[in-house]
Write a protein that holds these residues in place. Structure first.
Motif, PDB file in Angstrom:
ATOM      1  N   TYR A  25       2.762   3.897 -14.905  1.00 30.98           N
ATOM      2  CA  TYR A  25       3.168   2.708 -14.141  1.00 30.98           C
ATOM      3  C   TYR A  25       4.309   1.980 -14.843  1.00 30.98           C
ATOM      4  O   TYR A  25       5.278   1.564 -14.208  1.00 30.98           O
ATOM      5  N   ILE A  26       4.182   1.826 -16.172  1.00 34.02           N
ATOM      6  CA  ILE A  26       5.228   1.090 -16.897  1.00 34.02           C
ATOM      7  C   ILE A  26       6.526   1.891 -16.888  1.00 34.02           C
ATOM      8  O   ILE A  26       7.609   1.331 -16.752  1.00 34.02           O
ATOM      9  N   MET A  32       0.663   1.733  -8.191  1.00 28.08           N
ATOM     10  CA  MET A  32      -0.558   1.145  -8.758  1.00 28.08           C
ATOM     11  C   MET A  32      -1.664   1.056  -7.731  1.00 28.08           C
ATOM     12  O   MET A  32      -2.834   1.247  -8.079  1.00 28.08           O
ATOM     13  N   ALA A  48       6.576   0.703  -8.352  1.00 27.18           N
ATOM     14  CA  ALA A  48       5.464   0.621  -9.304  1.00 27.18           C
ATOM     15  C   ALA A  48       4.238  -0.005  -8.667  1.00 27.18           C
ATOM     16  O   ALA A  48       3.109   0.427  -8.924  1.00 27.18           O
ATOM     17  N   ILE A  96      -1.558   4.117 -16.850  1.00 27.04           N
ATOM     18  CA  ILE A  96      -0.915   2.853 -17.243  1.00 27.04           C
ATOM     19  C   ILE A  96       0.483   3.120 -17.773  1.00 27.04           C
ATOM     20  O   ILE A  96       1.447   2.437 -17.415  1.00 27.04           O
ATOM     21  N   TYR A 137      10.169  -2.258  -9.202  1.00 22.60           N
ATOM     22  CA  TYR A 137       8.895  -2.965  -9.084  1.00 22.60           C
ATOM     23  C   TYR A 137       8.180  -2.601  -7.792  1.00 22.60           C
ATOM     24  O   TYR A 137       6.948  -2.497  -7.764  1.00 22.60           O
ATOM     25  N   SER A 176       8.396   1.300 -13.669  1.00 24.03           N
ATOM     26  CA  SER A 176       9.057   0.009 -13.499  1.00 24.03           C
ATOM     27  C   SER A 176      10.075  -0.257 -14.585  1.00 24.03           C
ATOM     28  O   SER A 176      10.405  -1.402 -14.839  1.00 24.03           O
TER      29      SER A 176
END
Lengths: 204, 128
Positions: free
Chosen positions: A130-131, A149, A145, A127, A142, A134
């Protein structure tokens, strides 16, 4: 010293640092140096197994041997170099919240002696990654990301399949018990478990 | 006739076949659909099949939930295994967190590009 400090200190600091956003970089560098000193203090000790909150079969266990100490020192020093590199930049102050949480989850991933805890720390690390992917907030960030994901969610599904097969056939989540009893499992199920874990290794 | 449906082996085989079908639906949907929402919906279905499988394989007919009440005062052998239920509860929370993060990414991406199809995502520089 308890092994829990390696996970608890970065996690606590990453949730506390939004209130002290101006000093975030210096706090991160100081925390990394302190953790590195703590890791170096564990050199030349025999391997430690620490049970948290219950007795042996029910508990969460943290294991520190020489291999996990090597990876612990490696991750902490990489993160120390990263925070020293970003100490001059004013624009990206909030990145240290995410990197501290990433450090906490990766250290837990190395230290944990319980396969379900490995899954939980793997998901926290995913997690945060992923952040971090992005973080630029434009089209490219995006797009990347979202692709990351999709791949990561499929990998976590296969990791969950492997953990479930292990628990259904062995009846334990402890890594030492799994290592002792893995040879007694049916061969097809061994192949299924290793295939699922190979899919996860492919991702990361 | 009906009581044979309430036996443990029948329930286990039904749960195995059903959850395997759900897993297949989820993975095939994730590989074939083009809409980003539908891809993450398929992945959520695939994860839900694993939850059903793991809880169902540890259920046996006649056993009770692992909770102490006024009648059941201590942990005994007629309770189901509490470890899978704790694991699945944690996993559901993680799955919801990942799904909500994915939805926020998709909404932001749609605001920037007015596009939600995965085969038209060419911002990273590939030629189509």
């Amino acid at each position: 010293m308890s092994l829990l400090y390696f996970v608890a200190v970065p996690l606590l600091l990453s949730f506390l640092t939004p209130f002290y956003a101006n000093y975030l970089r210096y706090i991160s560098v100081g925390m990394n140096i302190a953790l590195l000193a703590l890791a170096i203090a564990f050199i030349n000790t025999p391997s430690i197994t620490e049970y948290i909150s219950f007795d042996s079969p029910l508990s969460i266990s943290f294991v520190l041997d020489s291999a996990s100490l090597f990876f612990l020192t490696l991750f902490i020093s990489i993160m120390l170099l990263f925070s020293l590199y970003h100490i001059k930049e004013e624009s990206r102050k909030d990145i240290f919240i995410l990197t501290n949480m990433l450090l906490a989850s990766v250290l837990g991933l190395v230290l944990s002696g319980d396969i379900f805890n490995i899954y939980i720390f793997f998901e926290i690390a995913s997690i945060t990654a992923y952040i971090l992917t992005s973080l630029n907030k434009d089209k490219k960030a995006y797009s990347g990301a979202i692709r990351y994901m999709i791949i990561g969610t499929i990998a976590s599904i296969f990791l969950l399949i492997a953990i479930m097969s292990i628990y259904l056939n062995i009846g334990s989540l402890n890594l030492v018990t799994i290592g002792e009893q893995f040879a007694t499992v049916n061969g097809n199920i061994q192949f299924l478990i290793l295939l699922s874990l190979y899919r996860v290794w492919n991702k990361s | 006739m009906l009581s044979s449906f309430n036996q443990t082996p029948f329930l286990h085989s039904a749960i195995t076949i059903g959850s395997f079908l759900l897993l297949t639906i989820g993975l095939v949907g994730a590989l074939t659909q083009k809409n980003l929402f539908k891809i993450f919906l398929s992945l959520a279905i695939a994860e839900a099949s694993l939850f059903i499988y793991f809880i169902g394989m540890h259920f046996e007919v006649g056993k009770v939930a692992p909770i102490t009440t006024n009648e059941v005062t201590q942990f005994s052998s007629n309770m189901v295994d509490p470890v899978p239920q704790a694991m699945i509860l944690t996993t559901i929370v993680i799955a919801i967190a990942i799904l909500s993060l994915a939805l926020s990414f998709i909404i932001n991406y749609f605001k920037l590009t007015n596009n939600m199809r995965v085969d038209e995502m060419n911002e990273l520089g590939e030629d189509r």
